[in-house]
Scaffold this motif. Structure first.
Motif, PDB file in Angstrom:
ATOM      1  N   LEU A 169     -15.187   1.876   3.067  1.00 48.18           N
ATOM      2  CA  LEU A 169     -15.206   3.325   3.044  1.00 48.18           C
ATOM      3  C   LEU A 169     -16.405   3.795   3.720  1.00 48.18           C
ATOM      4  O   LEU A 169     -16.412   4.751   4.328  1.00 48.18           O
ATOM      5  CB  LEU A 169     -15.186   3.835   1.907  1.00 48.18           C
ATOM      6  CG  LEU A 169     -13.942   3.484   0.868  1.00 48.18           C
ATOM      7  CD1 LEU A 169     -14.047   4.249  -0.739  1.00 48.18           C
ATOM      8  CD2 LEU A 169     -12.626   4.508   1.508  1.00 48.18           C
ATOM      9  N   ALA A 178     -16.798   6.239   6.981  1.00 46.31           N
ATOM     10  CA  ALA A 178     -17.608   7.676   6.907  1.00 46.31           C
ATOM     11  C   ALA A 178     -18.441   7.694   8.160  1.00 46.31           C
ATOM     12  O   ALA A 178     -18.867   8.722   8.644  1.00 46.31           O
ATOM     13  CB  ALA A 178     -18.198   7.748   5.514  1.00 46.31           C
ATOM     14  N   LEU A 192     -13.416  10.507   0.856  1.00 49.37           N
ATOM     15  CA  LEU A 192     -13.945   9.522   0.097  1.00 49.37           C
ATOM     16  C   LEU A 192     -13.828   9.881  -1.457  1.00 49.37           C
ATOM     17  O   LEU A 192     -13.189   8.967  -2.392  1.00 49.37           O
ATOM     18  CB  LEU A 192     -15.403   8.914   0.175  1.00 49.37           C
ATOM     19  CG  LEU A 192     -15.720   7.976   1.185  1.00 49.37           C
ATOM     20  CD1 LEU A 192     -15.020   8.434   2.556  1.00 49.37           C
ATOM     21  CD2 LEU A 192     -17.119   7.659   1.406  1.00 49.37           C
ATOM     22  N   ARG A 231      -9.919   9.522  -2.113  1.00 51.69           N
ATOM     23  CA  ARG A 231      -9.485   8.274  -2.433  1.00 51.69           C
ATOM     24  C   ARG A 231     -10.015   7.277  -3.495  1.00 51.69           C
ATOM     25  O   ARG A 231      -9.509   6.498  -4.250  1.00 51.69           O
ATOM     26  CB  ARG A 231      -9.892   7.627  -1.134  1.00 51.69           C
ATOM     27  CG  ARG A 231      -8.901   8.013   0.217  1.00 51.69           C
ATOM     28  CD  ARG A 231      -9.552   7.659   1.541  1.00 51.69           C
ATOM     29  NE  ARG A 231      -8.386   7.788   2.597  1.00 51.69           N
ATOM     30  CZ  ARG A 231      -7.436   7.180   2.629  1.00 51.69           C
ATOM     31  NH1 ARG A 231      -7.222   6.188   2.137  1.00 51.69           N
ATOM     32  NH2 ARG A 231      -6.492   7.562   3.499  1.00 51.69           N
ATOM     33  N   ALA A 262     -21.240  11.140  -0.314  1.00 50.05           N
ATOM     34  CA  ALA A 262     -20.707  10.764   0.995  1.00 50.05           C
ATOM     35  C   ALA A 262     -20.872  12.304   1.863  1.00 50.05           C
ATOM     36  O   ALA A 262     -21.028  11.945   3.071  1.00 50.05           O
ATOM     37  CB  ALA A 262     -19.036  10.646   0.803  1.00 50.05           C
ATOM     38  N   LEU A 296     -23.206   5.391  -2.143  1.00 43.29           N
ATOM     39  CA  LEU A 296     -22.207   5.064  -2.832  1.00 43.29           C
ATOM     40  C   LEU A 296     -22.479   4.398  -4.268  1.00 43.29           C
ATOM     41  O   LEU A 296     -21.977   4.665  -5.322  1.00 43.29           O
ATOM     42  CB  LEU A 296     -20.822   4.562  -2.394  1.00 43.29           C
ATOM     43  CG  LEU A 296     -20.414   5.150  -1.030  1.00 43.29           C
ATOM     44  CD1 LEU A 296     -19.374   4.356  -0.176  1.00 43.29           C
ATOM     45  CD2 LEU A 296     -19.865   6.627  -1.375  1.00 43.29           C
ATOM     46  N   ALA A 301      -7.898   3.460  -2.185  1.00 39.73           N
ATOM     47  CA  ALA A 301      -9.005   3.972  -1.571  1.00 39.73           C
ATOM     48  C   ALA A 301      -8.828   3.540  -0.009  1.00 39.73           C
ATOM     49  O   ALA A 301      -9.452   4.255   0.775  1.00 39.73           O
ATOM     50  CB  ALA A 301     -10.158   3.238  -2.214  1.00 39.73           C
ATOM     51  N   THR A 302      -8.131   2.629   0.388  1.00 39.66           N
ATOM     52  CA  THR A 302      -8.067   2.220   1.910  1.00 39.66           C
ATOM     53  C   THR A 302      -6.866   2.275   2.643  1.00 39.66           C
ATOM     54  O   THR A 302      -6.689   2.306   3.729  1.00 39.66           O
ATOM     55  CB  THR A 302      -8.719   1.066   2.010  1.00 39.66           C
ATOM     56  OG1 THR A 302      -7.986   0.036   1.164  1.00 39.66           O
ATOM     57  CG2 THR A 302     -10.051   0.733   1.732  1.00 39.66           C
TER      58      THR A 302
END
Length: 465
Positions: free
Chosen positions: A14, A18, A141, A144, A171, A188, A257-258
Motif C-alpha cells: 500500500l 501511494a 488506503l 481498502r 496517507a 501507516l 487491501a490489495t
C-alpha cells in the motif's frame, strides 16, 4: 481466526502504491469524484461548526495558543494544522451528514479533507492537483484498510471512523508532504498505533463526533513524525500479534487491501448522504418515504411497523429508542423511521432538541420493531443495509416496501447537481453567499488552481452577519 494473507507484505504494498501514484495516473472520473468528496465534506464541516461539540473542541484548541497558520471552518478562529483538523474533523462528522463508504462502515471525508485543506493553507505551497492526488490516496488506503476488518471490528465494539480514518489521514498527509516509501510505511504504522474509537458513544455521547477529529489529527502526527525519522510498526496491517487487523478484528481478510490496487479505485464506492442520520438507517428512510408517496399514508394510520434487516443494522441502530442526546436519535432506527413517517424526511430539522422527546415521535417509535432477517443477512458486503419494511395500518391493510441500496450508495448515487445543492444549503446557513460561491468555484476547478489554500481559508471564515 479466519485470516487471508497476501504477499508481499500488505503494508509496504500500500505504501509503495501511494508513493508511486501520480496525478497523471488518475482517471477523469476519479478526479471529478475527489472534487465531490471535498465539496461535500466542506459542506458538512461548515454546517457542523455550529454545533456545541465543535465549539467545545475549538475552545480547547484556542486555549493552547497555537500558531495561526490554518483556518477553522465556519468560525473566526485560526490555529496550527493539528489544531484546526481536530476541530474541522469533528465538525465534518458533526451532524451525521458526511459521506459514507458502506462496506468499511466509515466516513473518510472527515479524516481526509480537513488535513488536505489545512496542509494547503498551513504546511506548504500546494496546488489543486496536489490536493486532489492526496485526497485520492487518503480515500483509497482508508477504504481498502477499512474493508479488511469490516464488519468484524464494528461487531467487537470499535468505531470505524476512529480506526480506519486515522490511516486515511496519515496517507493523505504523507502523500501531500512527499514521504518516501520507508517513511510512508512508518506513517501507516504510527497511524495504527493511534487508531481508536468506541461504538458505545452512539447511545448518547458527543465523543462519536470527536473520533473523526482525532483521527484527522492523529494521521497528521503520524505522517509528520515519520518524516522526521520516527519509525512505526512496519507490518502494522499483517502482523499476526499486535497488528491492526489481528488486534481489532476477530475475522479479517487482507486481500481486500490489495485486490485491484492500481487498476480499480475503491474510493469510487464511497457514497454520500441525503439524510442527517447514520447510514444504516437510510434504507429505512427511503422505504418510509416510498410508502408515504405510494399510498398516501400518515403516521396516524399506522398501527405497527416491522423493519426486517441484517444483523449489522440491527446491532448498529435497531435498539429501542430512549431519549438522551442528539446523537442518540440520529443513531436510532425506530426514531428515524418514526420521524420520517411523521414528517416525510430525516434531515436537519428532524433532529432539533425539541423533537428528541416529542410524545408523538416517541409513541410511534415504540410501535416500530427492528428484526434480523436471515435472507437479508446472507447478502454480500454491499447489501449489508438492506431492509424490508412491513407496515400494518389501523384499517387492517398491510403494506410492504423493500430497499437494498440506500439513497447515496454507489449503486444508487446522488446526482452531482444534488450534491452541489446540498453544499449550497448547508454552507449557506453559515457563510455569506459570496463565500459559498467562491468555495464551490475553487473546488469545481481545483485541478486548475495553483495556490488555493489561502483563498479557501478566507472564504471558509466569511460568516454571515
Amino acid at each position: 481466526m479466519n485470516v487471508a494473507v497476501t504477499q508481499p507484505p500488505v503494508t509496504r504494498t500500500l505504501a509503495e502504491f501511494a508513493v508511486g501514484l501520480r496525478y497523471e495516473d488518475l482517471p477523469v472520473e476519479t478526479i471529478e469524484f475527489a472534487k465531490q468528496c471535498i465539496l461535500d465534506s466542506l459542506a458538512c464541516g461548515i454546517y457542523g461548526s455550529t454545533m456545541p461539540w465543535s465549539h467545545s473542541v475549538a475552545r480547547v484548541v484556542q486555549s493552547l495558543g497555537q500558531a495561526q497558520t490554518a483556518s477553522v471552518w465556519g468560525m473566526r478562529q485560526k490555529g496550527d494544522p493539528l489544531g484546526v483538523v481536530f476541530v474541522n474533523g469533528t465538525s465534518a462528522q458533526g451532524f451525521e451528514l458526511d459521506d459514507c463508504h458502506d462496506q468499511s462502515m466509515s466516513h473518510y471525508g472527515a479524516g481526509v479533507v480537513p488535513p488536505v485543506v489545512a496542509a494547503a493553507e498551513g504546511l506548504g505551497s500546494f496546488n489543486g492537483r496536489d490536493m486532489i492526488l492526496a485526497t485520492v490516496v487518503g480515500y483509497e488506503l482508508g477504504t481498502r484498510i477499512g474493508n479488511t476488518v469490516s464488519p468484524s471490528a464494528f461487531h467487537r465494539g470499535f468505531h470505524p471512523c476512529g480506526l480506519t480514518s486515522t490511516f486515511a489521514s496519515a496517507a493523505t498527509t504523507g502523500k501531500i508532504l512527499g514521504l518516501d516509501a520507508d517513511q510512508f510505511v512508518s506513517a501507516l504504522g504510527l497511524a495504527g498505533s493511534q487508531a481508536a474509537g468506541l461504538m458505545a458513544s452512539q447511545f448518547g455521547a458527543m465523543a462519536k463526533r470527536f473520533h473523526s477529529g482525532k483521527a484527522a489529527q492523529n494521521g497528521i502526527i503520524a505522517a509528520m513524525c515519520a518524516r522526521e525519522g520516527l519509525t512505526g510498526v512496519r507490518d502494522v496491517l499483517e502482523a499476526p500479534y499486535g497488528g491492526f487487523c489481528s488486534t481489532y478484528s476477530e475475522k479479517y481478510d487482507l486481500s481486500w487491501a490489495t485486490n485491484g490496487l492500481g487498476s480499480e479505485f475503491e474510493m469510487l464506492k464511497n457514497g454520500f448522504k441525503r439524510y442527517s442520520s447514520l447510514a444504516s438507517s437510510h434504507t429505512s428512510v427511503d422505504a418510509m418515504q416510498a410508502l408515504r408517496e405510494k399510498h398516501g399514508i400518515t403516521a396516524d394510520d399506522v398501527e405497527k411497523v416491522v423493519i426486517a434487516t441484517t444483523k449489522m443494522v440491527h446491532v448498529h441502530c435497531g435498539w429501542p429508542y430512549v431519549p438522551k442526546e442528539t446523537i442518540t436519535a440520529q443513531m436510532n432506527l425506530p426514531y428515524t423511521a418514526a420521524v420520517t413517517l411523521l414528517e416525510g424526511n430525516a434531515f436537519i430539522d428532524q433532529y432539533v432538541d425539541e423533537k428528541l422527546r416529542d410524545p408523538k415521535i416517541l409513541d410511534l417509535a415504540n410501535r416500530i420493531e427492528v428484526v434480523i432477517d436471515p435472507e437479508l443477512d446472507a447478502g454480500g458486503p454491499h447489501e449489508m443495509r438492506a431492509v424490508r419494511a412491513t407496515v400494518k395500518l389501523k384499517d387492517g391493510r398491510v403494506l410492504e416496501e423493500s430497499v437494498t441500496y440506500r439513497s447515496g450508495h454507489w449503486r444508487n448515487p446522488i446526482p452531482p447537481e444534488a450534491l452541489k445543492e446540498k453544499f449550497r444549503d448547508l454552507a449557506g446557513r453559515v457563510l455569506k453567499a459570496e463565500a459559498v460561491k467562491t468555495i464551490e468555484d475553487i473546488v469545481s476547478s481545483l485541478d486548475q488552481q495553483e495556490s488555493p489554500g489561502a483563498r479557501l481559508g478566507v472564504a471558509l471564515q466569511d460568516l454571515r452577519d
